[in-house]
Design a protein around this motif. Sequence first.
Motif, PDB file in Angstrom:
ATOM      1  N   SER A   1       0.686  -1.185   0.003  1.00 19.83           N
ATOM      2  CA  SER A   1       0.004  -0.435   0.188  1.00 19.83           C
ATOM      3  C   SER A   1       0.780   1.742  -0.164  1.00 19.83           C
ATOM      4  O   SER A   1       2.222   1.224   1.091  1.00 19.83           O
ATOM      5  N   ARG A   2       0.657   1.814  -0.669  1.00 20.28           N
ATOM      6  CA  ARG A   2       1.463   3.393  -0.979  1.00 20.28           C
ATOM      7  C   ARG A   2       0.949   4.224   0.383  1.00 20.28           C
ATOM      8  O   ARG A   2       1.845   4.715   1.028  1.00 20.28           O
ATOM      9  N   THR A   3      -0.086   4.508   0.810  1.00 26.46           N
ATOM     10  CA  THR A   3      -0.640   4.803   1.656  1.00 26.46           C
ATOM     11  C   THR A   3       0.361   4.692   2.714  1.00 26.46           C
ATOM     12  O   THR A   3       0.573   5.017   3.763  1.00 26.46           O
ATOM     13  N   GLN A   4       0.347   3.244   3.480  1.00 19.51           N
ATOM     14  CA  GLN A   4       0.923   2.281   4.474  1.00 19.51           C
ATOM     15  C   GLN A   4       2.544   2.884   3.943  1.00 19.51           C
ATOM     16  O   GLN A   4       3.342   3.260   5.346  1.00 19.51           O
ATOM     17  N   LEU A   5       3.285   3.086   3.274  1.00 15.13           N
ATOM     18  CA  LEU A   5       4.614   4.026   2.713  1.00 15.13           C
ATOM     19  C   LEU A   5       4.622   5.075   3.712  1.00 15.13           C
ATOM     20  O   LEU A   5       5.432   5.285   4.022  1.00 15.13           O
ATOM     21  N   LEU A   6       3.500   5.648   2.321  1.00 15.58           N
ATOM     22  CA  LEU A   6       3.602   7.080   3.364  1.00 15.58           C
ATOM     23  C   LEU A   6       3.355   7.121   4.979  1.00 15.58           C
ATOM     24  O   LEU A   6       4.355   7.624   6.103  1.00 15.58           O
ATOM     25  N   ALA A   7       2.638   6.203   5.961  1.00 14.79           N
ATOM     26  CA  ALA A   7       2.633   6.361   7.238  1.00 14.79           C
ATOM     27  C   ALA A   7       3.621   5.957   7.604  1.00 14.79           C
ATOM     28  O   ALA A   7       4.049   6.418   9.440  1.00 14.79           O
TER      29      ALA A   7
ATOM     30  N   ASP B   1      -0.751   8.437  23.567  1.00 18.86           N
ATOM     31  CA  ASP B   1      -0.159   9.538  23.318  1.00 18.86           C
ATOM     32  C   ASP B   1      -0.415  10.448  22.089  1.00 18.86           C
ATOM     33  O   ASP B   1      -0.757  11.703  22.406  1.00 18.86           O
ATOM     34  N   SER B   2      -0.100   9.496  20.880  1.00 21.90           N
ATOM     35  CA  SER B   2       0.096  10.249  19.477  1.00 21.90           C
ATOM     36  C   SER B   2      -0.949   9.052  18.385  1.00 21.90           C
ATOM     37  O   SER B   2      -1.396   7.509  18.678  1.00 21.90           O
ATOM     38  N   ILE B   3      -1.682   9.104  17.726  1.00 22.19           N
ATOM     39  CA  ILE B   3      -2.344   8.162  16.997  1.00 22.19           C
ATOM     40  C   ILE B   3      -2.050   9.032  14.492  1.00 22.19           C
ATOM     41  O   ILE B   3      -1.581  10.129  14.808  1.00 22.19           O
ATOM     42  N   VAL B   4      -1.412   7.302  14.526  1.00 22.00           N
ATOM     43  CA  VAL B   4      -0.963   8.195  12.905  1.00 22.00           C
ATOM     44  C   VAL B   4      -2.771   6.448  12.407  1.00 22.00           C
ATOM     45  O   VAL B   4      -2.421   5.927  12.534  1.00 22.00           O
ATOM     46  N   ILE B   5      -2.849   7.267  12.002  1.00 21.56           N
ATOM     47  CA  ILE B   5      -4.383   6.420  10.657  1.00 21.56           C
ATOM     48  C   ILE B   5      -4.529   6.032   9.670  1.00 21.56           C
ATOM     49  O   ILE B   5      -3.524   7.438   9.126  1.00 21.56           O
ATOM     50  N   ALA B   6      -3.654   5.605   8.995  1.00 20.71           N
ATOM     51  CA  ALA B   6      -3.208   5.155   7.183  1.00 20.71           C
ATOM     52  C   ALA B   6      -4.777   4.178   6.851  1.00 20.71           C
ATOM     53  O   ALA B   6      -4.847   3.727   6.793  1.00 20.71           O
TER      54      ALA B   6
ATOM     55  N   LYS C   1      -2.919  13.926  22.123  1.00 20.18           N
ATOM     56  CA  LYS C   1      -3.287  15.171  21.816  1.00 20.18           C
ATOM     57  C   LYS C   1      -2.480  15.937  20.527  1.00 20.18           C
ATOM     58  O   LYS C   1      -3.352  16.880  19.947  1.00 20.18           O
ATOM     59  N   LYS C   2      -2.490  14.758  19.543  1.00 17.58           N
ATOM     60  CA  LYS C   2      -2.465  14.703  18.023  1.00 17.58           C
ATOM     61  C   LYS C   2      -2.859  13.601  17.001  1.00 17.58           C
ATOM     62  O   LYS C   2      -2.507  12.831  17.642  1.00 17.58           O
ATOM     63  N   LEU C   3      -3.542  13.943  16.209  1.00 24.56           N
ATOM     64  CA  LEU C   3      -3.605  12.832  15.275  1.00 24.56           C
ATOM     65  C   LEU C   3      -3.921  13.313  13.621  1.00 24.56           C
ATOM     66  O   LEU C   3      -4.220  13.988  13.371  1.00 24.56           O
ATOM     67  N   TYR C   4      -2.808  12.162  13.564  1.00 24.33           N
ATOM     68  CA  TYR C   4      -1.715  11.774  12.059  1.00 24.33           C
ATOM     69  C   TYR C   4      -2.903  10.918  11.036  1.00 24.33           C
ATOM     70  O   TYR C   4      -3.471   9.541  11.319  1.00 24.33           O
ATOM     71  N   TYR C   5      -3.466  11.595   9.770  1.00 23.57           N
ATOM     72  CA  TYR C   5      -4.263  10.797   8.632  1.00 23.57           C
ATOM     73  C   TYR C   5      -4.011  11.197   7.474  1.00 23.57           C
ATOM     74  O   TYR C   5      -3.368  11.891   6.918  1.00 23.57           O
ATOM     75  N   VAL C   6      -3.709   9.719   7.357  1.00 22.27           N
ATOM     76  CA  VAL C   6      -2.357   9.103   6.197  1.00 22.27           C
ATOM     77  C   VAL C   6      -3.527   8.902   5.448  1.00 22.27           C
ATOM     78  O   VAL C   6      -3.664   7.557   5.559  1.00 22.27           O
TER      79      VAL C   6
END
Length: 188
Positions: free
Chosen positions: A14-20, A76-81, A122-127
């Motif tokens: 996945s290109r999304t997973q690559l960026l995440a 503490d921080s969340i990254v969603i791909a 405190k932060k959520l990143y959506y990729v």
Amino acid sequence: MNILFVNACPRQNSRTQLLAKYLLSKLKGTVHERNLATTELLPLTEETIALRETLVRQGDFDHSLLALAKEFADADSIVIAAPFWDLSFPALLKLYIEHINIVGVTFAYHADGKPYGLCQAKKLYYVTTAGGPIINDVYGYGYVQALAQNFYAIADTYCVKAENLDVDGANVEEILSHAKHDIDTLLN
């Protein structure tokens, strides 16, 4: 720093997973991956909803039915791909959201009916990535952003995207490189 990586990418390459993963390499902390393709996520039923309400009332937050919500609330921080599919994200992410959206674990209500967050992030990143243009992300990132800010008390949400990847003549490497540059800019 406890970083939760919610991987909603069904494809292995996945290109999304690559960026995440690029974004995750820039964050400081311990990453725990929740791979939704290998997590058993069943639609909620009347019985499971009643059971989780009972568990919350009893304060039994160690039960497996609440585990995903507790994991999300404690990050503490969340990254969603999540790739951009059909003006939204994969159904796996919607099922996950149903499993973490629990009153008393990720959010609660004030006496006036307004929600307030119980999450410590405190932060959520959506990729996300898309084969074509992302014309309107209200059902993708916009949906996740609304939940994060209005229910989970995660005020700082960021979207990193690479679009038009499958358009004839697209320079995929250049598009992904621009997205990586966006990540570098975001984190500096």
